[in-house]
Design a protein around this motif. Sequence first.
Motif, PDB file in Angstrom:
ATOM      1  N   ASP A 128      15.251 -15.179   4.657  1.00 35.73           N
ATOM      2  CA  ASP A 128      14.053 -16.121   4.700  1.00 35.73           C
ATOM      3  C   ASP A 128      13.142 -15.225   5.830  1.00 35.73           C
ATOM      4  O   ASP A 128      11.713 -15.476   5.501  1.00 35.73           O
ATOM      5  CB  ASP A 128      14.126 -17.458   5.460  1.00 35.73           C
ATOM      6  CG  ASP A 128      15.028 -17.150   6.678  1.00 35.73           C
ATOM      7  OD1 ASP A 128      16.188 -16.907   6.699  1.00 35.73           O
ATOM      8  OD2 ASP A 128      14.670 -17.800   7.625  1.00 35.73           O
ATOM      9  N   THR A 129      13.537 -14.302   6.618  1.00 34.70           N
ATOM     10  CA  THR A 129      12.486 -13.407   7.303  1.00 34.70           C
ATOM     11  C   THR A 129      11.973 -12.428   6.431  1.00 34.70           C
ATOM     12  O   THR A 129      10.875 -11.773   6.918  1.00 34.70           O
ATOM     13  CB  THR A 129      13.428 -13.160   8.446  1.00 34.70           C
ATOM     14  OG1 THR A 129      14.323 -12.014   7.975  1.00 34.70           O
ATOM     15  CG2 THR A 129      13.969 -13.877   9.274  1.00 34.70           C
ATOM     16  N   ALA A 130      12.645 -12.312   5.562  1.00 31.99           N
ATOM     17  CA  ALA A 130      11.979 -10.902   4.685  1.00 31.99           C
ATOM     18  C   ALA A 130      10.952 -11.209   3.463  1.00 31.99           C
ATOM     19  O   ALA A 130       9.982 -10.759   3.110  1.00 31.99           O
ATOM     20  CB  ALA A 130      12.989 -10.308   3.982  1.00 31.99           C
ATOM     21  N   ALA A 131      11.196 -12.708   3.126  1.00 36.99           N
ATOM     22  CA  ALA A 131      10.262 -13.219   2.043  1.00 36.99           C
ATOM     23  C   ALA A 131       8.910 -13.605   2.356  1.00 36.99           C
ATOM     24  O   ALA A 131       8.660 -13.984   3.375  1.00 36.99           O
ATOM     25  CB  ALA A 131      10.824 -14.469   1.458  1.00 36.99           C
TER      26      ALA A 131
ATOM     27  N   LEU B  79       8.035  -9.401  -0.671  1.00 37.51           N
ATOM     28  CA  LEU B  79       8.486  -9.328   0.662  1.00 37.51           C
ATOM     29  C   LEU B  79       7.466  -8.958   1.469  1.00 37.51           C
ATOM     30  O   LEU B  79       6.539  -8.482   1.288  1.00 37.51           O
ATOM     31  CB  LEU B  79       9.725  -8.498   0.625  1.00 37.51           C
ATOM     32  CG  LEU B  79      10.839  -8.585  -0.404  1.00 37.51           C
ATOM     33  CD1 LEU B  79      11.996  -7.472  -0.107  1.00 37.51           C
ATOM     34  CD2 LEU B  79      11.559  -9.937  -0.228  1.00 37.51           C
ATOM     35  N   ARG B  80       7.747  -9.211   2.638  1.00 38.36           N
ATOM     36  CA  ARG B  80       6.881  -8.811   3.974  1.00 38.36           C
ATOM     37  C   ARG B  80       7.267  -7.453   4.074  1.00 38.36           C
ATOM     38  O   ARG B  80       8.054  -7.084   4.975  1.00 38.36           O
ATOM     39  CB  ARG B  80       7.264  -9.883   5.080  1.00 38.36           C
ATOM     40  CG  ARG B  80       7.156 -11.185   4.801  1.00 38.36           C
ATOM     41  CD  ARG B  80       7.218 -11.980   6.013  1.00 38.36           C
ATOM     42  NE  ARG B  80       7.158 -13.336   5.942  1.00 38.36           N
ATOM     43  CZ  ARG B  80       5.907 -14.120   6.043  1.00 38.36           C
ATOM     44  NH1 ARG B  80       4.707 -13.576   6.259  1.00 38.36           N
ATOM     45  NH2 ARG B  80       5.925 -15.324   5.769  1.00 38.36           N
ATOM     46  N   CYS B  81       6.377  -6.470   3.491  1.00 43.26           N
ATOM     47  CA  CYS B  81       6.674  -4.976   3.475  1.00 43.26           C
ATOM     48  C   CYS B  81       6.575  -4.215   4.812  1.00 43.26           C
ATOM     49  O   CYS B  81       6.836  -3.320   4.865  1.00 43.26           O
ATOM     50  CB  CYS B  81       6.037  -4.509   2.233  1.00 43.26           C
ATOM     51  SG  CYS B  81       6.586  -5.031   0.768  1.00 43.26           S
ATOM     52  N   GLU B  82       5.847  -4.989   5.432  1.00 43.06           N
ATOM     53  CA  GLU B  82       5.596  -4.468   7.011  1.00 43.06           C
ATOM     54  C   GLU B  82       6.615  -4.557   7.772  1.00 43.06           C
ATOM     55  O   GLU B  82       6.706  -3.916   8.800  1.00 43.06           O
ATOM     56  CB  GLU B  82       4.451  -4.945   7.806  1.00 43.06           C
ATOM     57  CG  GLU B  82       4.183  -6.282   8.407  1.00 43.06           C
ATOM     58  CD  GLU B  82       4.215  -7.409   7.051  1.00 43.06           C
ATOM     59  OE1 GLU B  82       4.319  -8.738   7.513  1.00 43.06           O
ATOM     60  OE2 GLU B  82       4.314  -7.272   5.947  1.00 43.06           O
TER      61      GLU B  82
ATOM     62  N   GLU C 165       5.116  -2.262  -1.444  1.00 49.54           N
ATOM     63  CA  GLU C 165       6.305  -2.602  -1.990  1.00 49.54           C
ATOM     64  C   GLU C 165       6.976  -1.333  -3.039  1.00 49.54           C
ATOM     65  O   GLU C 165       8.279  -1.438  -3.209  1.00 49.54           O
ATOM     66  CB  GLU C 165       6.152  -3.885  -2.671  1.00 49.54           C
ATOM     67  CG  GLU C 165       7.403  -4.716  -2.936  1.00 49.54           C
ATOM     68  CD  GLU C 165       7.241  -6.265  -2.960  1.00 49.54           C
ATOM     69  OE1 GLU C 165       8.316  -6.893  -2.904  1.00 49.54           O
ATOM     70  OE2 GLU C 165       5.988  -6.518  -2.575  1.00 49.54           O
ATOM     71  N   ILE C 166       5.985  -0.845  -3.906  1.00 50.45           N
ATOM     72  CA  ILE C 166       6.449   0.143  -4.778  1.00 50.45           C
ATOM     73  C   ILE C 166       6.985   1.404  -3.976  1.00 50.45           C
ATOM     74  O   ILE C 166       8.115   1.791  -4.212  1.00 50.45           O
ATOM     75  CB  ILE C 166       5.146   0.778  -5.267  1.00 50.45           C
ATOM     76  CG1 ILE C 166       4.759  -0.425  -6.496  1.00 50.45           C
ATOM     77  CG2 ILE C 166       5.603   1.928  -6.209  1.00 50.45           C
ATOM     78  CD1 ILE C 166       3.359   0.209  -7.310  1.00 50.45           C
ATOM     79  N   GLU C 167       6.573   1.630  -2.731  1.00 49.92           N
ATOM     80  CA  GLU C 167       7.155   2.691  -1.896  1.00 49.92           C
ATOM     81  C   GLU C 167       8.535   2.471  -1.352  1.00 49.92           C
ATOM     82  O   GLU C 167       9.590   3.180  -1.442  1.00 49.92           O
ATOM     83  CB  GLU C 167       6.352   3.187  -0.761  1.00 49.92           C
ATOM     84  CG  GLU C 167       4.937   3.533  -1.010  1.00 49.92           C
ATOM     85  CD  GLU C 167       4.062   3.728  -0.100  1.00 49.92           C
ATOM     86  OE1 GLU C 167       4.348   3.382   1.009  1.00 49.92           O
ATOM     87  OE2 GLU C 167       2.957   4.101  -0.315  1.00 49.92           O
TER      88      GLU C 167
END
Length: 416
Positions: free
Chosen positions: A131-134, A149-152, A190-192
Amino acid sequence: MIANTPPMGWNSWDCYGAAVTEEIVRKNAEYMAEHLKPFGWEYIVVDIQWSSPDATGHAYQPFSDLEMDEYGRLIPAVNRFPSAADGKGFRPLADYIHSLGLKFGIHIMRGMPRMAAHRRMPIEGSKYTCDTAANPHSICLWNPDMYGLRCELPQAAAYYDSIFRLYASWGVDFIKCDDIAREYPHCRREIELISEACRKSGRDMVLSLSPGPAPVEQAEHLKKYANMWRITDDFWDEWRLLKAMFERAEKWCVHAAPGHWPDADMLPVGALRQCDSPDNWTGFTEAEQRTMMTLWCMMRSPLMIGGELTKNDTFTLDLLTRQEVLEIEKVTWCAHPLRTTEEESIWIAPRQDGKGLYVALFNLSNKKRTVTLHTEEAGLPELTGKELWSGREIKKARQLRAVLAPHDAAVWKVER
């Protein structure tokens, strides 16, 4: 190097949508091993929603109860992939495909399953929970299975690392990641992360990004982080889509090189849409199929067969096993069109060894047409070689001329 030449294989989407089963995959793999492998075909790819127990066709099952492990990672639905029972995942199926001398691939969506976030499941190998990543504000417009996702945050990298470790343990050789190739700029990071997770998984996997059209201004980013990426939305058996591919191919051909390939999408040949009707056959004429195969090879697109292989007729098998046509993808570079109009197109592809070139003539019109290339356009004083579909030879000719049916093509291997 991963994907030193354009990958060649079979993907289950065109014929079975989201509903492919293990039995079907095995039968297509057996056919490939027996009939296509000697010609360079090697990947068997299971497309979307393999974790859904109730998938029935090309229509997605929204909010399906997807099967997951205890870490919020999707696993194969056992009713469709029986060898995945007892937590084995895709390892038994991958092992079988490897035993045939082939390679195994799967489709994934970017992000994580919604239910993994809602249930606050732990992320394997980390101190975080799903839940903390979504990012619940990042949702695919055409399939609601996942959250981006929260890519930062480090949680995002931890989740992607965890799923690629799982795929590596299964023996996966090819990843088709969806809902991402055309989603610039918000999916750039997100690609990275996906690419980085793939590369440090401990297993070499081709990374393919879908759907298109990917933005051509992002070519350098795509070349750095992916092995192939879609230059079009889903490509089907319609002439208007095939004719439109000439413009896309012209824009993207300069970016085709070892390790990274612009992808014109699957080859909708043979028996398609089998989940809708077992008698469904490609709508392309034989001429249009020659044009498609010639253009894909000249531009060096990856080749993924879309039809049910076990139903191939003589024409389809011949189309897919023309060694001299398929060789164009492996021995050329710097392919490009010499000219393209509404009615015709002429492409040239020099051989890397300097011993000659390939010249393709296309009739894009709806009428029988003569298409001609003069020697000065090819940069040679005379032309000696063979047309690869018909076998017709020329010697010391001052021009290449083909009388082509509507939507047909000819391609010559020319000696220097």
